[in-house]
Enzyme design. Structure first.
Site, PDB file in Angstrom:
ATOM      1  N   THR A 189       9.926   6.328 -36.610  1.00  0.00           N
ATOM      2  CA  THR A 189       9.896   6.391 -38.070  1.00  0.00           C
ATOM      3  C   THR A 189       8.514   6.847 -38.513  1.00  0.00           C
ATOM      4  O   THR A 189       7.512   6.396 -37.968  1.00  0.00           O
ATOM      5  CB  THR A 189      10.123   4.967 -38.635  1.00  0.00           C
ATOM      6  OG1 THR A 189      11.406   4.543 -38.222  1.00  0.00           O
ATOM      7  CG2 THR A 189       9.997   4.928 -40.140  1.00  0.00           C
ATOM      8  N   ARG A 217      24.672   0.609 -40.935  1.00  0.00           N
ATOM      9  CA  ARG A 217      23.464  -0.156 -40.622  1.00  0.00           C
ATOM     10  C   ARG A 217      22.251   0.421 -41.367  1.00  0.00           C
ATOM     11  O   ARG A 217      22.052   1.637 -41.427  1.00  0.00           O
ATOM     12  CB  ARG A 217      23.218  -0.130 -39.111  1.00  0.00           C
ATOM     13  CG  ARG A 217      21.959  -0.862 -38.645  1.00  0.00           C
ATOM     14  CD  ARG A 217      20.745   0.029 -38.550  1.00  0.00           C
ATOM     15  NE  ARG A 217      19.598  -0.643 -37.947  1.00  0.00           N
ATOM     16  CZ  ARG A 217      18.377  -0.147 -37.905  1.00  0.00           C
ATOM     17  NH1 ARG A 217      18.133   1.043 -38.429  1.00  0.00           N
ATOM     18  NH2 ARG A 217      17.400  -0.797 -37.343  1.00  0.00           N
ATOM     19  N   VAL A 218      21.453  -0.460 -41.921  1.00  0.00           N
ATOM     20  CA  VAL A 218      20.196  -0.062 -42.567  1.00  0.00           C
ATOM     21  C   VAL A 218      19.076  -0.867 -41.916  1.00  0.00           C
ATOM     22  O   VAL A 218      19.228  -2.071 -41.697  1.00  0.00           O
ATOM     23  CB  VAL A 218      20.238  -0.346 -44.090  1.00  0.00           C
ATOM     24  CG1 VAL A 218      18.874  -0.113 -44.726  1.00  0.00           C
ATOM     25  CG2 VAL A 218      21.290   0.528 -44.768  1.00  0.00           C
ATOM     26  N   GLY A 219      17.972  -0.205 -41.616  1.00  0.00           N
ATOM     27  CA  GLY A 219      16.829  -0.899 -41.010  1.00  0.00           C
ATOM     28  C   GLY A 219      15.803  -1.289 -42.051  1.00  0.00           C
ATOM     29  O   GLY A 219      16.117  -1.529 -43.220  1.00  0.00           O
ATOM     30  N   ASP A 220      14.565  -1.339 -41.628  1.00  0.00           N
ATOM     31  CA  ASP A 220      13.482  -1.778 -42.511  1.00  0.00           C
ATOM     32  C   ASP A 220      12.939  -0.666 -43.409  1.00  0.00           C
ATOM     33  O   ASP A 220      12.389  -0.933 -44.469  1.00  0.00           O
ATOM     34  CB  ASP A 220      12.319  -2.318 -41.656  1.00  0.00           C
ATOM     35  CG  ASP A 220      11.757  -1.253 -40.715  1.00  0.00           C
ATOM     36  OD1 ASP A 220      12.569  -0.527 -40.095  1.00  0.00           O
ATOM     37  OD2 ASP A 220      10.526  -1.131 -40.613  1.00  0.00           O
ATOM     38  N   THR A 240       6.890   0.800 -38.109  1.00  0.00           N
ATOM     39  CA  THR A 240       7.789   1.600 -37.290  1.00  0.00           C
ATOM     40  C   THR A 240       8.325   0.661 -36.208  1.00  0.00           C
ATOM     41  O   THR A 240       7.701  -0.345 -35.890  1.00  0.00           O
ATOM     42  CB  THR A 240       7.051   2.805 -36.672  1.00  0.00           C
ATOM     43  OG1 THR A 240       7.956   3.570 -35.872  1.00  0.00           O
ATOM     44  CG2 THR A 240       5.889   2.378 -35.789  1.00  0.00           C
ATOM     45  N   GLY A 241       9.478   0.986 -35.667  1.00  0.00           N
ATOM     46  CA  GLY A 241      10.033   0.132 -34.625  1.00  0.00           C
ATOM     47  C   GLY A 241      11.372  -0.446 -35.018  1.00  0.00           C
ATOM     48  O   GLY A 241      12.021   0.044 -35.954  1.00  0.00           O
ATOM     49  N   GLY A 243      13.867  -2.105 -36.797  1.00  0.00           N
ATOM     50  CA  GLY A 243      13.848  -2.536 -38.187  1.00  0.00           C
ATOM     51  C   GLY A 243      14.322  -3.947 -38.433  1.00  0.00           C
ATOM     52  O   GLY A 243      13.817  -4.639 -39.315  1.00  0.00           O
TER      53      GLY A 243
HETATM   54  N1  GLY Z   1      12.313   1.385 -38.249  1.00  0.00           N
HETATM   55  C1  GLY Z   1      13.434   2.179 -38.396  1.00  0.00           C
HETATM   56  C2  GLY Z   1      14.704   1.479 -38.243  1.00  0.00           C
HETATM   57  O1  GLY Z   1      14.770   0.450 -37.596  1.00  0.00           O
HETATM   58  O2  GLY Z   1      15.677   1.963 -38.755  1.00  0.00           O
END
Ligand code: GLY
Length: 332
Positions: A189, A217-220, A240-241, A243
Site C-alpha cells: 500500500t 473485504r475492506v482493509g485499513d 502499510t501491511g 489491514g
Molecule cells: N493495508 C492494505 C490492506 O490491508 O488492504
C-alpha cells in the site's frame, strides 16, 4: 505565502527576505557551499516503501508552490497509474472472484477527509476520495455508490485487471494451500504524508488491498484513523501491511495521539507496532509498517519484519530510509 520555505533554503534567500545585499568575501566564496538552512517543518514528502517516483512527483508539486494536499494526491497517483505495481490501482491483484477493487482515503490540513471503499473501474481512487471530501456532505462512499459518483464526476472508466494479475489469480485458484508471502503480496500500500511551504499537512493512502481477499473485504487503507490520520496541530501517520491488524488498534490515529503526548514520530511508530503485537501470541506471521511526520518536519517509521523502508524528499534531498523492525533478520 507558498514560497517562503524555498527562499529560506539558501543564504541568498535569507538575505533577500531581509532586504539586504549579501556580503560575501572572496575567501568565503571559495569555501564550500553552506548547507541549506532548514526551517522547522516542511516542505517534505514521505511515503511508505521505496516509491521514489511518487515522492519525486509530490516534491515537484511542493516546489511549484502547490499545497500538501495537491502533493499527496499527485504523488500517489503515480503508483495508481503504474500497471507494474500490483498492489495499487491499475494492475492491482484482484479479489478471489477476479475483481480489482480499490480503497483510498485523503485528509487535508483542516481535518477534512474523504474515502472510497471497494471502488471498481477507476484508476485514481485517491482523486475520487478527494472529490468525496470536497463535493459531498459525506466522508465515505462504497462499492456501486462510489463508482456511480466517480462516473458522475467525469472520471474515465477502465478495466483494472491486467493480464499479469489475471494470470497470477488463475494460478492462485489452483492452489488451495496458498498463503500470502510477507512483504510481497500484501504490504505494498502507498501511504503518503506531506507538509507544504505554509506548514500545512496532508495525507493520502491508496491500495488494491489484500490479494485474493473475500469479495467486499475492506482493509485499513480507506479507514480514517486506521490507514491514515492527519492532525494539523500534531502531524500525520499512515500504514502499510495487513489491514485487519491496523484497524483493530486504529493505528494511525494512535500514532498521532502518541505524538500529541510528546513522543517523536519514531517513538510513536514503535509504540503503534507494539500495541498490535501485544494482542498476539507467538511470532507474528504478518507485516505492518507505520510512518509518521510531525509539524516540526521530523519523520519516523517502524515495522514488524525487516525489509520495510520509506522514501523521503525534503531540502536535504531524496532518499530511501531503512526502517528498524521488531523482529531482527535472524528471527523473521
Ligand atoms: N493495508 C492494505 C490492506 O490491508 O488492504
Amino acid at each position: 505565502m507558498k514560497r517562503r520555505k524555498f527562499l529560506k533554503n539558501s543564504t541568498l534567500g535569507s538575505a533577500a527576505v531581509l532586504g539586504v545585499t549579501p556580503l560575501v568575501s572572496c575567501r568565503e566564496a571559495a569555501s564550500p557551499m553552506p548547507k541549506p538552512e532548514l526551517l522547522p517543518g516542511g516542505p517534505v514528502a514521505i511515503c511508505t516503501w521505496d516509491f521514489k517516483n511518487a515522492t519525486a512527483r509530490a516534491w515537484e508539486v511542493l516546489q511549484e508552490g502547490g499545497s500538501a494536499l495537491d502533493a499527496v494526491e499527485a504523488g500517489v497517483m503515480v503508483e495508481e497509474a503504474d500497471p507494474g505495481n500490483q498492489t495499487v490501482g491499475l494492475g492491482g491483484r484482484p479479489d478471489r472472484d477476479g475483481y480489482v477493487t480499490l480503497d483510498a482515503c485523503i485528509m487535508d490540513s483542516l481535518g477534512n477527509c474523504g474515502s472510497v471503499m471497494g471502488l471498481e473501474g477507476y484508476v485514481h481512487a485517491i482523486s475520487v476520495a478527494r472529490k468525496v471530501m470536497e463535493q459531498t456532505p459525506h466522508v465515505i462512499l462504497v462499492g456501486e455508490g462510489a463508482s456511480r459518483f466517480a462516473r458522475e464526476q467525469g472520471f474515465p472508466t477502465r478495466d483494472l485487471l491486467t493480464e499479469a494479475s489475471r494470470q497470477q489469480w488463475m494460478e492462485w485458484k489452483k492452489n488451495e494451500d496458498y498463503q500470502p508471502v510477507i512483504n510481497i503480496e500484501n504490504h505494498d500500500t502507498i501511504g503518503m504524508l506531506a507538509m507544504d511551504a505554509d506548514g500545512a499537512l496532508a495525507g493520502a493512502c491508496t491500495t488494491s488491498g489484500l490479494a485474493y481477499k473475500m469479495r467486499g473485504r475492506v482493509g485499513d487503507s480507506p479507514v480514517i484513523g486506521a490507514g491514515l490520520y492527519v492532525d494539523p496541530e500534531v502531524g500525520g501517520a499512515t500504514a502499510t501491511g495487513l489491514g485487519e491488524e491496523v484497524v483493530r488498534t486504529v493505528g494511525s490515529f494512535l500514532i498521532v495521539e502518541l505524538m500529541r503526548q510528546g513522543k517523536s514520530p519514531q517513538e510513536a511508530c514503535e509504540e503503534g507496532v507494539r500495541r498490535i503485537l501485544a494482542r498476539k501470541k507467538g511470532k507474528p506471521d504478518f507485516q505492518i509498517g507505520f510512518i509518521a511526520l510531525n509539524t516540526g518536519g521530523e519523520t519516523g517509521g517502524y515495522c514488524i519484519h525487516p525489509g520495510f523502508t520509506y522514501r523521503q524528499y525534503d531540502a536535504q534531498g531524496h532518499r530511501n530510509t531503512p526502517v528498524s523492525s521488531y523482529l531482527k533478520s535472524s528471527e523473521s
